[in-house]
Design a protein around this motif. Structure first.
Motif, PDB file in Angstrom:
ATOM      1  N   THR A   1       3.478 -11.741 -47.508  1.00  0.00           N
ATOM      2  CA  THR A   1       3.826 -11.078 -48.766  1.00  0.00           C
ATOM      3  C   THR A   1       3.251 -11.846 -49.963  1.00  0.00           C
ATOM      4  O   THR A   1       2.695 -11.239 -50.889  1.00  0.00           O
ATOM      5  N   ASP A   2       3.374 -13.165 -49.930  1.00  0.00           N
ATOM      6  CA  ASP A   2       2.831 -13.991 -51.023  1.00  0.00           C
ATOM      7  C   ASP A   2       1.338 -13.735 -51.201  1.00  0.00           C
ATOM      8  O   ASP A   2       0.856 -13.544 -52.322  1.00  0.00           O
ATOM      9  N   PHE A   3       0.596 -13.746 -50.091  1.00  0.00           N
ATOM     10  CA  PHE A   3      -0.850 -13.576 -50.189  1.00  0.00           C
ATOM     11  C   PHE A   3      -1.233 -12.134 -50.501  1.00  0.00           C
ATOM     12  O   PHE A   3      -2.242 -11.895 -51.170  1.00  0.00           O
TER      13      PHE A   3
ATOM     14  N   GLY B   1      -3.650  -8.646 -54.853  1.00  0.00           N
ATOM     15  CA  GLY B   1      -3.600  -7.614 -55.884  1.00  0.00           C
ATOM     16  C   GLY B   1      -3.651  -8.178 -57.290  1.00  0.00           C
ATOM     17  O   GLY B   1      -4.351  -7.662 -58.159  1.00  0.00           O
ATOM     18  N   ASN B   2      -2.931  -9.260 -57.513  1.00  0.00           N
ATOM     19  CA  ASN B   2      -2.905  -9.865 -58.845  1.00  0.00           C
ATOM     20  C   ASN B   2      -4.261 -10.445 -59.221  1.00  0.00           C
ATOM     21  O   ASN B   2      -4.659 -10.387 -60.382  1.00  0.00           O
ATOM     22  N   GLY B   3      -4.958 -11.014 -58.252  1.00  0.00           N
ATOM     23  CA  GLY B   3      -6.286 -11.539 -58.541  1.00  0.00           C
ATOM     24  C   GLY B   3      -7.201 -10.452 -59.068  1.00  0.00           C
ATOM     25  O   GLY B   3      -7.946 -10.654 -60.028  1.00  0.00           O
ATOM     26  N   LYS B   4      -7.122  -9.287 -58.450  1.00  0.00           N
ATOM     27  CA  LYS B   4      -7.935  -8.158 -58.919  1.00  0.00           C
ATOM     28  C   LYS B   4      -7.486  -7.717 -60.310  1.00  0.00           C
ATOM     29  O   LYS B   4      -8.309  -7.461 -61.184  1.00  0.00           O
TER      30      LYS B   4
ATOM     31  N   PRO C   1     -11.515 -12.947 -59.075  1.00  0.00           N
ATOM     32  CA  PRO C   1     -11.988 -12.486 -57.776  1.00  0.00           C
ATOM     33  C   PRO C   1     -11.843 -13.507 -56.653  1.00  0.00           C
ATOM     34  O   PRO C   1     -11.620 -13.130 -55.500  1.00  0.00           O
ATOM     35  N   GLU C   2     -11.939 -14.786 -56.987  1.00  0.00           N
ATOM     36  CA  GLU C   2     -11.817 -15.790 -55.930  1.00  0.00           C
ATOM     37  C   GLU C   2     -10.402 -15.829 -55.359  1.00  0.00           C
ATOM     38  O   GLU C   2     -10.217 -16.069 -54.162  1.00  0.00           O
ATOM     39  N   ILE C   3      -9.405 -15.557 -56.179  1.00  0.00           N
ATOM     40  CA  ILE C   3      -8.030 -15.505 -55.684  1.00  0.00           C
ATOM     41  C   ILE C   3      -7.858 -14.291 -54.780  1.00  0.00           C
ATOM     42  O   ILE C   3      -7.280 -14.393 -53.694  1.00  0.00           O
ATOM     43  N   SER C   4      -8.374 -13.159 -55.207  1.00  0.00           N
ATOM     44  CA  SER C   4      -8.269 -11.945 -54.390  1.00  0.00           C
ATOM     45  C   SER C   4      -8.961 -12.113 -53.049  1.00  0.00           C
ATOM     46  O   SER C   4      -8.416 -11.730 -52.010  1.00  0.00           O
TER      47      SER C   4
ATOM     48  N   ALA D   1      -7.009 -14.633 -50.873  1.00  0.00           N
ATOM     49  CA  ALA D   1      -5.724 -14.057 -50.466  1.00  0.00           C
ATOM     50  C   ALA D   1      -5.897 -12.937 -49.442  1.00  0.00           C
ATOM     51  O   ALA D   1      -5.111 -12.839 -48.492  1.00  0.00           O
ATOM     52  N   ALA D   2      -6.919 -12.115 -49.604  1.00  0.00           N
ATOM     53  CA  ALA D   2      -7.170 -11.039 -48.634  1.00  0.00           C
ATOM     54  C   ALA D   2      -7.470 -11.616 -47.262  1.00  0.00           C
ATOM     55  O   ALA D   2      -6.983 -11.115 -46.241  1.00  0.00           O
TER      56      ALA D   2
END
Length: 116
Positions: free
Chosen positions: A39-41, A46-49, A54-57, A60-61
């Motif tokens: 759930t965290d990832f 979604g939040n990164g997007k 983009p690097e967080i998204s 996380a994906a």
């Protein structure tokens, strides 16, 4: 304040909140709560997007898919990802992006769990 300025301010606020998110992930990792970690990832993806990170998204994906597809090795992936998230935070504090694809830790995540 323009729309662009507002988005920029929201991005700064989101980045400043990353340490709290990392702390929560570390707590879930310590308790080996794979559902909470997934759930965290998912939220980070979604939040990164949303905030133009983009690097967080992308990170996380990848970790979310590890949690769903290879749960036996997902905790190792999460541990590695948390270290990368800390580096992303440090870079973004200086308003710099990080090149995930040049990071050997990220590269290990793209091959590691699926090869196990």
């Amino acid at each position: 304040m323009s729309f662009t300025d507002l988005l920029s301010q929201l991005k700064v606020e989101y980045v400043s909140g990353l340490p709290a998110k990392i702390t929560t992930i570390r707590e879930h990792l310590k308790s080996q709560d794979l559902i909470a970690l997934c759930t965290d990832f998912h939220k980070l993806k979604g939040n990164g997007k949303t905030y133009g990170l983009p690097e967080i998204s992308e990170l996380a994906a990848l970790v979310e898919s590890h949690c769903l597809e290879t749960p036996d090795s997902a905790l190792r992936s999460v541990s590695t990802a948390v270290d990368i998230l800390e580096d992303i935070y440090a870079h973004r504090q200086s308003d710099k992006e990080i090149n995930l694809h040049a990071d050997p830790r990220f590269q290990s995540l793209t091959t590691g769990p699926r090869a196990a």
